[in-house]
Design an enzyme around this catalytic site. Structure first.
Site, PDB file in Angstrom:
ATOM      1  N   ASP A   1       0.836  -1.208   0.000  1.00 61.07           N
ATOM      2  CA  ASP A   1       0.000   0.000   0.000  1.00 61.07           C
ATOM      3  C   ASP A   1       0.871   1.258   0.000  1.00 61.07           C
ATOM      4  O   ASP A   1       2.099   1.203   0.263  1.00 61.07           O
ATOM      5  CB  ASP A   1      -0.891  -0.033   1.260  1.00 61.07           C
ATOM      6  CG  ASP A   1      -2.215   0.691   1.087  1.00 61.07           C
ATOM      7  OD1 ASP A   1      -2.328   1.504   0.160  1.00 61.07           O
ATOM      8  OD2 ASP A   1      -3.127   0.439   1.900  1.00 61.07           O
TER       9      ASP A   1
ATOM     10  N   ASP B   1     -10.799   2.160  -3.499  1.00 63.99           N
ATOM     11  CA  ASP B   1     -11.327   1.805  -2.180  1.00 63.99           C
ATOM     12  C   ASP B   1     -12.841   1.697  -2.215  1.00 63.99           C
ATOM     13  O   ASP B   1     -13.453   1.267  -1.245  1.00 63.99           O
ATOM     14  CB  ASP B   1     -10.937   2.874  -1.149  1.00 63.99           C
ATOM     15  CG  ASP B   1      -9.639   2.506  -0.460  1.00 63.99           C
ATOM     16  OD1 ASP B   1      -9.255   1.327  -0.504  1.00 63.99           O
ATOM     17  OD2 ASP B   1      -9.004   3.410   0.129  1.00 63.99           O
TER      18      ASP B   1
HETATM   19  C1  DGJ Z   1      -5.935   1.878   1.889  1.00 63.87           C
HETATM   20  C2  DGJ Z   1      -6.352   0.669   1.105  1.00 63.87           C
HETATM   21  O1  DGJ Z   1      -6.890   1.047  -0.107  1.00 63.87           O
HETATM   22  C3  DGJ Z   1      -7.301  -0.166   1.933  1.00 63.87           C
HETATM   23  O2  DGJ Z   1      -7.741  -1.278   1.188  1.00 63.87           O
HETATM   24  C4  DGJ Z   1      -6.632  -0.594   3.204  1.00 63.87           C
HETATM   25  O3  DGJ Z   1      -5.584  -1.474   2.907  1.00 63.87           O
HETATM   26  C5  DGJ Z   1      -6.123   0.626   3.955  1.00 63.87           C
HETATM   27  N1  DGJ Z   1      -5.319   1.463   3.134  1.00 63.87           N
HETATM   28  C6  DGJ Z   1      -5.338   0.216   5.162  1.00 63.87           C
HETATM   29  O4  DGJ Z   1      -4.754   1.267   5.788  1.00 63.87           O
END
Ligand code: DGJ
Length: 714
Positions: free
Chosen positions: A466, A536
């Site tokens: 991430d 997301d």
């Molecule tokens: C952003 C990601 O897009 C989410 O799926 C998740 O992993 C969060 N970060 C965790 O902090």
């Protein structure tokens, strides 16, 4: 076919099945763009416009004005008023960049870039331009069957230090007014298709944020007014770069249409010392005269065969259960065990433990950089969870965010100077975190080693990498004064190196990219991440737009989409469970829902979904995508993915609000007219001809209703 040079015409010819691209050496030794378009034996060169602009005084030549000249690589300072591809400043401050043809070679291997990801290939034309001690190599590789040209540029300095102020990967000169499409959006709504008409103006599509970003994607499409999915001109330009980029499309009063693109020159100056070379990112150019769909298929094929991580590109992707939307930071070992039990029951392959497993991370405020298990939450470390997965026949995956650091972390306490901040004490936080300065070797090595030992000492088969904030610091205390204005670029290069040394040194681990959803979804990460979390926003209705837009250049298997709870946590929409399954079938897939809370009926649907996905997965990995209904224009989504041999196919049609459309006729695409297909869901056989010409009637019964069709040749 391929690459050739005509001595007689002094012309370079790049040709694919459908495209001809010609440029030539002029009498005065400039490199003139002559033609880019449909294959023809009758090339009509662009006329130079003889305008009332300054002309270059030459000994024996007639007047020659750069502002009306189709320069193959437009340079600054010699009378060209359009956006230019390159600008550099010499030690004396002068900026007349008079690049002329010097030499060329045609080779059978394509150059691999030293610091940036690049495509494989098996031919290359390198044309060298020179301006005193500065040499510029223009690289072109041709992918004939796919109608794709890949370009990049290398600048060599043989004299006193120069500063590179602008170094685009290409410019492309066409004639006339064109439509331009961008993939623009924001968090949760990434890669929406936006059409612009560039008429006597300049359009700038860019990111200044250090990542390719949620807001704009490094894809630009040039099209005609009446271009559709199946007809008309579509030239896709996709940068293999994950940092700040820009595309500028300019139409002038002389009807010149120029597009330049590459690293964003907003706050970019790069000192190039004597003897050094700078390489730009590659641009992948997909040409179609048969509409957008063909342009997309060509991108998909080239990325799958020449760019995406070889270890996984054609491998069946695991169906994952990820705990993020279920638990966020609030999980216990017991909760995770229950999820794993349920995952096994449904047939899921891999459990992925998301954020919150390390340091003392109970919320967004702390612990990035402390990559060891959370003592209170996981007192025995990761092992019990990994063992639990194994006992249930599941593989284990883990979330990491290696490029970041929290102020509240042991790492920050020990090395506050490893975070990018500014000398005057202004600290810009984003999601309460800071970015690591990976250009510092000691910081780079620490992160590389700690992540590598985490992966080496635990049985991990999947990693979600991430990256949750944008760059905002323009200073690094280890860089010289004149290196500061290329910090974003330098940290991007260091990040790619980190990926090289972590991802590529673990060929058995599948790495999924992520950046606060889809803020770094671009070809640059494909070398490492076989798939990336594309948003997301997991709402099946929003996903119609996101997935449709993303497919313009990115193959289905390269984006991840999960089934999540309703009302949806990001946008509150309520969609039928089967629609969530159908939308999540058209990508690399999994669950982001509390599996222990599923109703009996949902559990059955989930189990059916998993077993069907396993069957259609070869199509998602290597099939040809045909877009049928466009959610942006038709208020309806429909796509079909067809195997290369046309024996199998899978289609989804999904509605929006019921009051907008209740009955539609779905005409399939991409099938063989003379084949008969068995449609599993309808238990009937129809010919490809019937399915494509007559279609089948669809009756929607509720908001966001959807249907799927699994076809196999009878
Ligand atoms: C952003 C990601 O897009 C989410 O799926 C998740 O992993 C969060 N970060 C965790 O902090």
């Amino acid at each position: 076919m391929g690459i050739s040079f005509s001595e007689q015409e002094q012309q370079f010819l790049l040709s694919t099945n459908d495209l001809l691209y010609v440029f030539e050496i002029t009498k005065n030794n400039y490199l003139k763009h002559v033609y880019f378009g449909k294959k023809t034996n009758d090339v009509v060169a662009f006329e130079n416009t003889n305008v009332g602009d300054p002309w270059i005084k030459q000994d024996k030549e007639e007047r020659f004005s750069m502002s009306g000249f189709s320069n193959e690589y437009g340079a600054f300072g010699i009378g060209d008023y359009r956006e230019v591809a390159i600008k550099y400043t010499r030690n004396d401050g002068s900026r007349n960049n008079n690049l002329k043809f010097k030499s060329y070679k045609i080779v059978s291997n394509k150059t691999k870039l030293n610091e940036l990801p690049s495509l494989d290939g098996n031919n290359e034309l390198i044309v060298t331009l020179a301006d005193k001690d500065v040499e510029v190599d223009l690289h072109y590789s041709v992918y004939e069957a796919e109608n794709i040209i890949v370009r990049h540029v290398a600048i060599r300095n043989l004299g006193e230090k120069i500063i590179l102020n602008t170094v685009n990967s290409f410019n492309l000169d066409l004639k006339g007014i064109h439509d331009v499409y961008s993939l623009s959006g924001w968090w949760g709504h990434e890669r929406q298709i936006i059409k612009h008409n560039v008429n006597l103006s300049i359009l700038n599509i860019d990111s200044k944020r250090g990542l390719s970003s949620h807001y704009q994607n490094p894809l630009l499409i040039i099209a005609d007014k009446d271009t559709s999915e199946d007809k008309g001109l579509a030239i896709g330009l996709n940068l293999v770069y994950s940092g700040s980029f820009s595309f500028k499309a300019e139409h002038t009063i002389y009807d010149d249409f120029r597009v330049v693109g590459g690293i964003n020159d907003f706050d970019f100056d790069y000192p190039l010392e004597k003897g050094k070379c700078f390489e730009t990112p590659e641009v992948v150019i997909s040409y179609s005269n048969d509409g957008l769909n063909k342009m997309s298929q060509q991108f998909h094929d080239v990325y799958r065969h020449y760019l995406i991580n070889k270890n996984f590109v054609f491998k069946t992707r695991p169906i994952v259960a990820n705990n993020w939307e279920t638990t966020r930071f609030d999980f216990t070992e017991e909760k995770i065990f229950n999820l794993i039990d349920k995952a096994k029951k449904i047939g899921i392959d891999t459990f992925v433990l998301d954020d919150g497993w390390f340091g003392h991370r109970d919320n967004e405020l702390s612990s990035l950089g402390d990559w060891y298990p959370h003592k209170a939450r996981l007192p025995k470390g990761l092992k019990p969870i990994i063992d639990k997965c194994k006992q249930n026949g599941l593989k284990f995956g883990l979330w990491i965010e290696p490029e970041m650091i929290s102020e509240d972390s042991d790492l920050y306490k020990a090395h506050p100077d490893w975070a990018l901040t500014s000398p005057d004490g202004i600290i810009n936080l984003h999601r309460h975190q800071l970015i690591l300065n990976l250009t510092k070797p000691e910081c780079f090595n620490y992160i590389k080693n700690i992540i590598n030992s985490l992966l080496d000492n635990n049985d991990i088969s999947y990693v979600k990498w991430d990256c949750n904030r944008y760059y905002s610091e323009y200073f690094a205390d280890n860089l010289k004064n004149d290196e500061q204005a290329s910090l974003f670029y330098r940290n991007m290069v260091a990040t790619y190196k980190l990926m090289d040394e972590i991802v590529l040194s673990h060929p058995r681990i599948l790495f999924e990219g992520c950046a606060a959803g889809g803020a770094r979804f671009d070809p640059g990460v494909f070398k490492y991440f076989s798939q990336s979390w594309c948003s997301d926003n997991s709402d099946a209705y929003s996903r119609q737009f996101i997935q449709y837009g993303t497919s313009l250049s990115y193959p289905l298997s390269s984006f991840t989409g999960h089934i999540s709870v309703c009302p949806n946590k990001q946008v509150g929409t309520i969609t039928p469970f089967k629609t969530r399954c159908n939308m999540a079938s058209l990508c690399s897939t999994g669950f982001e829902i509390d599996l222990t809370e599923l109703t009996k009926e949902q559990e059955q649907l989930a189990t059916n979904f998993v077993s069907r996905y396993k069957k259609i997965s070869p199509l998602i990995l290597s099939g040809d995508l045909y877009r049928i209904f466009n959610p942006f224009e038709d208020k309806l989504f429909a796509e079909i993915v067809v195997s290369k041999d046309k024996n199998k196919a899978f289609a989804v049609i999904a509605n929006q609000k019921l009051d907008r459309k209740k009955n539609v006729n779905l005409k399939f695409k991409g099938l063989r007219e003379d084949f008969n297909y068995f449609i599993e869901e309808c238990n009937l056989v129809k010919s490809g001809m019937q399915l494509m010409n007559e279609g089948i009637k669809i009756y929607f019964k509720e908001d966001y209703d959807s249907y799927s069709f699994t076809l196999s040749k009878k």
